[in-house]
Design an enzyme around this catalytic site. Sequence first.
Site, short mmCIF file in Angstrom:
data_model
loop_
_atom_site.label_atom_id
_atom_site.label_comp_id
_atom_site.label_asym_id
_atom_site.label_seq_id
_atom_site.Cartn_x
_atom_site.Cartn_y
_atom_site.Cartn_z
N ASP A 1 -4.39 -2.69 1.91
CA ASP A 1 -4.36 -3.17 3.28
C ASP A 1 -5.09 -4.50 3.28
O ASP A 1 -6.31 -4.55 3.30
CB ASP A 1 -5.07 -2.17 4.20
N GLU B 1 0.61 -3.99 2.54
CA GLU B 1 1.13 -4.04 3.91
C GLU B 1 1.65 -5.43 4.20
O GLU B 1 0.99 -6.43 3.92
CB GLU B 1 0.04 -3.67 4.91
N ASP C 1 -9.44 0.69 7.39
CA ASP C 1 -8.77 -0.09 6.34
C ASP C 1 -8.50 0.78 5.10
O ASP C 1 -7.48 0.63 4.43
CB ASP C 1 -9.63 -1.29 5.93
#
Length: 199
Positions: free
Chosen positions: A11, A72, A145
């Site tokens: 992430d 991501e 996260d």
Amino acid sequence: MTSPLRVLGIDPGLTRCGVGVVDVDRSRRATLVHVGVVRTPLDADLSVRLAAVAAGIRTVIEEHRPDAVAVERVFAQHNVQTVMGTAQASGVALLIAAEAGLPAATHTPSEVKAAVTGYGSADKKQVQSMIARILRLDAPPQPADAADALAIALCHAWRTGPVAPTAEGGMTPAQRAWAQAERNSRTSRVARTDVRAAR
């Protein structure tokens, strides 16, 4: 017997870069291998912060030897500074994967949410709760996260990993729910189109 697929999910972020590694077997059962966050100081130069993110990702790859990396995908935000930092960290993650000779892919937030919760607009608490359930954890991973990194890894593994032949096509319950919702949505759109055409 096929070995589990090990995926590193990332992430991306400059202040906090979530990293999560999972093993997923042919039955789609997932096991937590590693989860953490690479942090960088807000007052450091951009080059120093990006180097810290790169070092953190390299360490995870060296220690856990994933088969693939999933990041991501950056999406537009109102805060340009935030999206720039996220994009830069994402580029670093993809570069490190390439340097390590690992296949890398990106997934949108809605794809990730749909994969783990069955709902593409799920909030962070719902994602954290499902990650804890899927990985059989005593509590949801913190901070968000870290949970997001695990969700990205699971999304990638379930989309690309080996699938055991089952009557359900090897899909998880969340994936089956999402597929059914998409089918219902398509049916609804077709019905509305037919109604308009008949007028």
